[in-house]
Write a protein that holds these residues in place. Sequence first.
Motif, PDB file in Angstrom:
ATOM      1  N   GLU A   1       0.826  -1.209   0.000  1.00  0.00           N
ATOM      2  CA  GLU A   1       0.000   0.000   0.000  1.00  0.00           C
ATOM      3  C   GLU A   1       0.859   1.257   0.000  1.00  0.00           C
ATOM      4  O   GLU A   1       0.442   2.305   0.470  1.00  0.00           O
ATOM      5  CB  GLU A   1      -0.883   0.017   1.260  1.00  0.00           C
ATOM      6  CG  GLU A   1      -1.850  -1.145   1.346  1.00  0.00           C
ATOM      7  CD  GLU A   1      -2.579  -1.140   2.682  1.00  0.00           C
ATOM      8  OE1 GLU A   1      -1.912  -1.018   3.720  1.00  0.00           O
ATOM      9  OE2 GLU A   1      -3.810  -1.254   2.680  1.00  0.00           O
TER      10      GLU A   1
ATOM     11  N   ASN B   1       4.341  10.262   5.478  1.00  0.00           N
ATOM     12  CA  ASN B   1       3.309  10.744   6.406  1.00  0.00           C
ATOM     13  C   ASN B   1       3.180   9.788   7.600  1.00  0.00           C
ATOM     14  O   ASN B   1       3.666   8.652   7.551  1.00  0.00           O
ATOM     15  CB  ASN B   1       1.970  10.859   5.668  1.00  0.00           C
ATOM     16  CG  ASN B   1       2.022  11.960   4.615  1.00  0.00           C
ATOM     17  OD1 ASN B   1       2.748  12.940   4.780  1.00  0.00           O
ATOM     18  ND2 ASN B   1       1.287  11.795   3.522  1.00  0.00           N
ATOM     19  N   PRO B   2       2.492  10.244   8.685  1.00  0.00           N
ATOM     20  CA  PRO B   2       2.353   9.383   9.878  1.00  0.00           C
ATOM     21  C   PRO B   2       1.681   8.031   9.574  1.00  0.00           C
ATOM     22  O   PRO B   2       1.870   7.071  10.322  1.00  0.00           O
ATOM     23  CB  PRO B   2       1.483  10.219  10.819  1.00  0.00           C
ATOM     24  CG  PRO B   2       1.701  11.644  10.376  1.00  0.00           C
ATOM     25  CD  PRO B   2       1.916  11.591   8.892  1.00  0.00           C
ATOM     26  N   ASP B   3       0.898   7.930   8.468  1.00  0.00           N
ATOM     27  CA  ASP B   3       0.265   6.643   8.160  1.00  0.00           C
ATOM     28  C   ASP B   3       1.277   5.624   7.637  1.00  0.00           C
ATOM     29  O   ASP B   3       0.934   4.464   7.390  1.00  0.00           O
ATOM     30  CB  ASP B   3      -0.883   6.814   7.153  1.00  0.00           C
ATOM     31  CG  ASP B   3      -0.394   7.308   5.781  1.00  0.00           C
ATOM     32  OD1 ASP B   3       0.830   7.364   5.557  1.00  0.00           O
ATOM     33  OD2 ASP B   3      -1.259   7.628   4.937  1.00  0.00           O
ATOM     34  N   LYS B   4       2.538   6.077   7.482  1.00  0.00           N
ATOM     35  CA  LYS B   4       3.649   5.202   7.043  1.00  0.00           C
ATOM     36  C   LYS B   4       3.428   4.605   5.646  1.00  0.00           C
ATOM     37  O   LYS B   4       4.038   3.610   5.280  1.00  0.00           O
ATOM     38  CB  LYS B   4       3.882   4.039   8.032  1.00  0.00           C
ATOM     39  CG  LYS B   4       4.271   4.493   9.437  1.00  0.00           C
ATOM     40  CD  LYS B   4       5.733   4.819   9.514  1.00  0.00           C
ATOM     41  CE  LYS B   4       6.190   5.167  10.916  1.00  0.00           C
ATOM     42  NZ  LYS B   4       6.826   6.484  10.991  1.00  0.00           N
ATOM     43  N   LYS B   5       2.503   5.212   4.885  1.00  0.00           N
ATOM     44  CA  LYS B   5       2.230   4.697   3.531  1.00  0.00           C
ATOM     45  C   LYS B   5       2.340   5.791   2.480  1.00  0.00           C
ATOM     46  O   LYS B   5       2.947   5.584   1.439  1.00  0.00           O
ATOM     47  CB  LYS B   5       0.803   4.111   3.475  1.00  0.00           C
ATOM     48  CG  LYS B   5       0.577   2.907   4.352  1.00  0.00           C
ATOM     49  CD  LYS B   5      -0.883   2.512   4.325  1.00  0.00           C
ATOM     50  CE  LYS B   5      -1.182   1.462   5.381  1.00  0.00           C
ATOM     51  NZ  LYS B   5      -2.618   1.196   5.496  1.00  0.00           N
ATOM     52  N   THR B   6       1.706   6.937   2.780  1.00  0.00           N
ATOM     53  CA  THR B   6       1.666   8.005   1.779  1.00  0.00           C
ATOM     54  C   THR B   6       2.804   9.001   2.002  1.00  0.00           C
ATOM     55  O   THR B   6       3.439   9.020   3.056  1.00  0.00           O
ATOM     56  CB  THR B   6       0.307   8.730   1.833  1.00  0.00           C
ATOM     57  OG1 THR B   6       0.122   9.218   3.171  1.00  0.00           O
ATOM     58  CG2 THR B   6      -0.832   7.777   1.504  1.00  0.00           C
TER      59      THR B   6
END
Length: 313
Positions: free
Chosen positions: A242, A265-270
């Motif tokens: 992802e 980003n903090p979501d570690k994906k985007t």
Amino acid sequence: DTACKNRPLDLVFIIDSSRSVRPEEFEKVKIFLSKMIDTLDVGERTTRVAVMNYASTVKVEFPLRTYFDKASMKEAISHIEPLSAGTMTGLAIQTAMDEVFTEEMGTRPATFNIPKVVIVVTDGRPQDQVQDVAASARTAGIEIYAVGVDRADMQSLRIMASEPLDEHVFYVETYGVIEKLTSKFRETFCAANVCALGTHDCEQVCVSNGGSYLCDCYEGYTLNPDKRTCSAVDMCAPGRHECDQICVSKNGSYVCECYEGYTLNPDKKTCSAMDVCAPGRHDCAQVCLSNDGSYSCDCFEGYTLNPDKKTCS
């Protein structure tokens, strides 16, 4: 050697000898018990067996601590007499909890992690409340198998037995064919063992399957054609991850990264474009112009950009 090297059990047979079980049928039950004992790996340190007999009353024929060899058990079984009268199945299970599954009577301590198993054989409908008793037995860690014969009430068997029901509820038409369950139980009790005993050759995960086993792999790994070993799946293959920009494979898993000029980003994906013109991020002498994750330098009015593309004159 017909005895499977099953994992040790503390196994209690609870057999119905109420009035509806005719003497010749009760003899068939005793043969079933003897044949079951033949298939087990019986002994003080392996599987211990107790037998309980019930009707309106309950009788512990012998507890787990009495016999540790097959011959003595089978001899004792041959002398069991039917009790006649009612069918107090709940009382029988309660008695098993109170009087048989105790350390004084030969049950191994909880720290040994030895499964406690009950096999109830009945041809009737319980005349007492079996539901709550069976539930508290299961909560106490006792696994219950219910064997119904002939007129047995299937609903009661299902209320008694452990989940999953299709593995714990058995029915046979007559006592004459009860012996055919022996191989079913043999499979059940031996099955866990190839994996538990460590005699398999699976590289990662061993899954019991009848009297045999299959190999499986941890998440992020896939089983090789040899059906034993595992290879890491490429988690960065298209459609598997992802990550917005860059996927980096890592031990059967992955982490996301970003192109230069972007930050994760903090979501570690985007990823988000960094403000490359923030103070300290660029080396323009006068004016920094952001340009899609990159930048170029410019100069104030009255100045011109030098060939180094950074400083101004």
